[in-house]
Design a protein around this motif. Structure first.
Motif, PDB file in Angstrom:
ATOM      1  N   VAL A   1     -25.418 -14.345 -27.536  1.00 13.96           N
ATOM      2  CA  VAL A   1     -24.685 -14.276 -28.803  1.00 13.96           C
ATOM      3  C   VAL A   1     -23.786 -13.043 -28.827  1.00 13.96           C
ATOM      4  N   VAL A   2     -24.326 -11.908 -28.360  1.00 15.23           N
ATOM      5  CA  VAL A   2     -23.533 -10.684 -28.340  1.00 15.23           C
ATOM      6  C   VAL A   2     -22.339 -10.844 -27.404  1.00 15.23           C
ATOM      7  N   ARG A   3     -22.554 -11.454 -26.255  1.00 14.16           N
ATOM      8  CA  ARG A   3     -21.469 -11.659 -25.281  1.00 14.16           C
ATOM      9  C   ARG A   3     -20.366 -12.568 -25.835  1.00 14.16           C
TER      10      ARG A   3
ATOM     11  N   GLU B   1     -18.429 -13.869 -38.445  1.00 12.98           N
ATOM     12  CA  GLU B   1     -18.658 -13.570 -37.034  1.00 12.98           C
ATOM     13  C   GLU B   1     -19.161 -12.136 -36.874  1.00 12.98           C
ATOM     14  N   ARG B   2     -18.578 -11.233 -37.638  1.00 13.30           N
ATOM     15  CA  ARG B   2     -18.990  -9.834 -37.554  1.00 13.30           C
ATOM     16  C   ARG B   2     -20.443  -9.666 -37.983  1.00 13.30           C
ATOM     17  N   GLN B   3     -20.873 -10.390 -39.011  1.00 16.66           N
ATOM     18  CA  GLN B   3     -22.258 -10.273 -39.471  1.00 16.66           C
ATOM     19  C   GLN B   3     -23.244 -10.765 -38.414  1.00 16.66           C
ATOM     20  N   ILE B   4     -22.951 -11.913 -37.828  1.00 16.36           N
ATOM     21  CA  ILE B   4     -23.849 -12.465 -36.806  1.00 16.36           C
ATOM     22  C   ILE B   4     -23.859 -11.560 -35.572  1.00 16.36           C
ATOM     23  N   TYR B   5     -22.699 -11.035 -35.199  1.00 16.70           N
ATOM     24  CA  TYR B   5     -22.609 -10.141 -34.040  1.00 16.70           C
ATOM     25  C   TYR B   5     -23.449  -8.884 -34.254  1.00 16.70           C
ATOM     26  N   GLU B   6     -23.337  -8.260 -35.400  1.00 12.31           N
ATOM     27  CA  GLU B   6     -24.103  -7.036 -35.669  1.00 12.31           C
ATOM     28  C   GLU B   6     -25.605  -7.323 -35.733  1.00 12.31           C
ATOM     29  N   SER B   7     -25.995  -8.479 -36.275  1.00 14.31           N
ATOM     30  CA  SER B   7     -27.424  -8.823 -36.330  1.00 14.31           C
ATOM     31  C   SER B   7     -28.000  -8.990 -34.927  1.00 14.31           C
ATOM     32  N   ALA B   8     -27.266  -9.678 -34.044  1.00 16.65           N
ATOM     33  CA  ALA B   8     -27.741  -9.873 -32.672  1.00 16.65           C
ATOM     34  C   ALA B   8     -27.758  -8.552 -31.906  1.00 16.65           C
ATOM     35  N   LEU B   9     -26.724  -7.721 -32.083  1.00 17.13           N
ATOM     36  CA  LEU B   9     -26.659  -6.441 -31.383  1.00 17.13           C
ATOM     37  C   LEU B   9     -27.790  -5.523 -31.832  1.00 17.13           C
TER      38      LEU B   9
ATOM     39  N   ARG C   1     -30.789  -6.416 -32.952  1.00 19.34           N
ATOM     40  CA  ARG C   1     -32.057  -6.885 -32.365  1.00 19.34           C
ATOM     41  C   ARG C   1     -32.173  -6.431 -30.912  1.00 19.34           C
ATOM     42  N   LEU C   2     -31.074  -6.556 -30.174  1.00 17.57           N
ATOM     43  CA  LEU C   2     -31.130  -6.208 -28.755  1.00 17.57           C
ATOM     44  C   LEU C   2     -31.289  -4.708 -28.554  1.00 17.57           C
ATOM     45  N   VAL C   3     -30.630  -3.898 -29.371  1.00 13.15           N
ATOM     46  CA  VAL C   3     -30.723  -2.432 -29.255  1.00 13.15           C
ATOM     47  C   VAL C   3     -32.147  -1.970 -29.549  1.00 13.15           C
ATOM     48  N   ARG C   4     -32.760  -2.514 -30.578  1.00 11.32           N
ATOM     49  CA  ARG C   4     -34.104  -2.065 -30.966  1.00 11.32           C
ATOM     50  C   ARG C   4     -35.133  -2.425 -29.915  1.00 11.32           C
ATOM     51  N   GLU C   5     -35.015  -3.610 -29.319  1.00 13.59           N
ATOM     52  CA  GLU C   5     -35.998  -3.971 -28.287  1.00 13.59           C
ATOM     53  C   GLU C   5     -35.756  -3.179 -27.006  1.00 13.59           C
ATOM     54  N   LEU C   6     -34.498  -2.928 -26.641  1.00 14.46           N
ATOM     55  CA  LEU C   6     -34.220  -2.120 -25.451  1.00 14.46           C
ATOM     56  C   LEU C   6     -34.744  -0.694 -25.624  1.00 14.46           C
ATOM     57  N   ALA C   7     -34.597  -0.152 -26.823  1.00 17.33           N
ATOM     58  CA  ALA C   7     -35.101   1.206 -27.074  1.00 17.33           C
ATOM     59  C   ALA C   7     -36.620   1.245 -26.991  1.00 17.33           C
ATOM     60  N   ALA C   8     -37.288   0.177 -27.481  1.00 18.70           N
ATOM     61  CA  ALA C   8     -38.751   0.164 -27.432  1.00 18.70           C
ATOM     62  C   ALA C   8     -39.260  -0.051 -26.018  1.00 18.70           C
ATOM     63  N   VAL C   9     -38.553  -0.844 -25.240  1.00 18.39           N
ATOM     64  CA  VAL C   9     -38.999  -1.103 -23.862  1.00 18.39           C
ATOM     65  C   VAL C   9     -38.800   0.124 -22.988  1.00 18.39           C
TER      66      VAL C   9
END
Length: 260
Positions: free
Chosen positions: A206-208, A223-231, A233-241
């Motif tokens: 989705v981000v891509r 589009e901007r809302q969906i993009y920010e929501s997906a980004l 989610r991905l940032v928070r999980e990458l930071a936790a991993v």
């Protein structure tokens, strides 16, 4: 002088033959005057429509009533015997024990909320039943969720992705955007379904697809809302991993997007 001869005897004239009387016609009976007038009146008046004959009234025949019989009297049921009072047996609700793979302090992924932290597993009495609840805190959203341990799998709560799966998600960001030729409403539903699945690779797609570089046209509001929501989610999980802060994780994702 001779005497005048005696007058010769005058012959009597032959008697006229009696003419036979004509036969009398039989006298026809005279019709009454009223009868004679009827045909004349009928000739003057137009023929009236023939009416059906009036139904003759049927005389009701007397029917002899059947001999009266006495009505049956209701029979009273016998009085029931009082049943012996049953003893109420109290049922003690027991808690359903389910093996939980999470413990306090673990980071988990809630598909519809993102990354959260398990605070504790507590037991509460609800509607007379004791339930084990897993308390998950989402610090960034300032929200706390209590999920019964029996519903953890059905809700879709999972552990953090492995480092190898996160590398696959980062490689997905370098790929070429694949935008379907469909209406935006339909594509938006597909993007939201990928975000709510909790799969980091699907979220990276989705981000891509919605990312815009400097030379590309701007995004619409939805589009901007969906993009920010997906980004997010991905940032928070990458930071936790990788156990880094979210700013560092966001910069890492931005590098992969620019390398596409």
């Amino acid at each position: 002088m001779q005497a005048a001869p005696a007058a010769s005897a005058v012959k009597p004239a032959p008697a006229a033959k009696a003419k036979p009387e004509p036969a009398k016609k039989p006298e026809t009976p005279k019709k009454p005057a009223s009868a004679a007038k009827k045909p004349a009146e009928a000739a003057k008046k137009p023929e009236a429509a023939k009416l059906p004959p009036k139904p003759q009234a049927v005389k009701a025949q007397a029917v002899s009533a059947p001999p009266s019989r006495p009505l049956p009297q209701p029979v009273k049921p016998p009085d029931p015997k009082p049943a012996a009072p049953s003893k109420a047996v109290p049922i003690k609700p027991s808690a359903v024990k389910v093996k939980v793979e999470f413990s306090a302090g673990d980071y988990v992924v809630y598909p519809t909320h993102g990354v959260g932290k398990v605070l504790r597993i507590e037991r509460q009495s609800i509607a007379g039943f004791e339930l084990d609840l897993m308390v998950v805190e989402f610090e960034r959203d300032k929200m706390t969720v209590r999920v019964p341990t029996t519903k953890v799998q059905s809700v879709g709560i999972r552990k953090l992705s492995s480092p190898q799966k996160m590398r696959t998600a980062l490689d997905t960001l370098k790929g070429r955007a694949r935008v379907k030729r469909a209406m935006w409403s339909r594509r938006a539903q597909e993007y939201e379904a990928k975000i709510n699945s909790g799969d980091p690779v699907a979220i990276a797609e989705v981000v891509r697809d919605l990312h815009r570089n400097a030379g590309q046209p701007d995004q619409s509001y939805s589009e901007r809302q969906i993009y920010e929501s997906a980004l997010d989610r991905l940032v928070r999980e990458l930071a936790a991993v990788e156990r880094i802060d979210e700013d560092s994780a966001a910069k890492k994702l931005d590098k992969h997007l620019k390398a596409a």
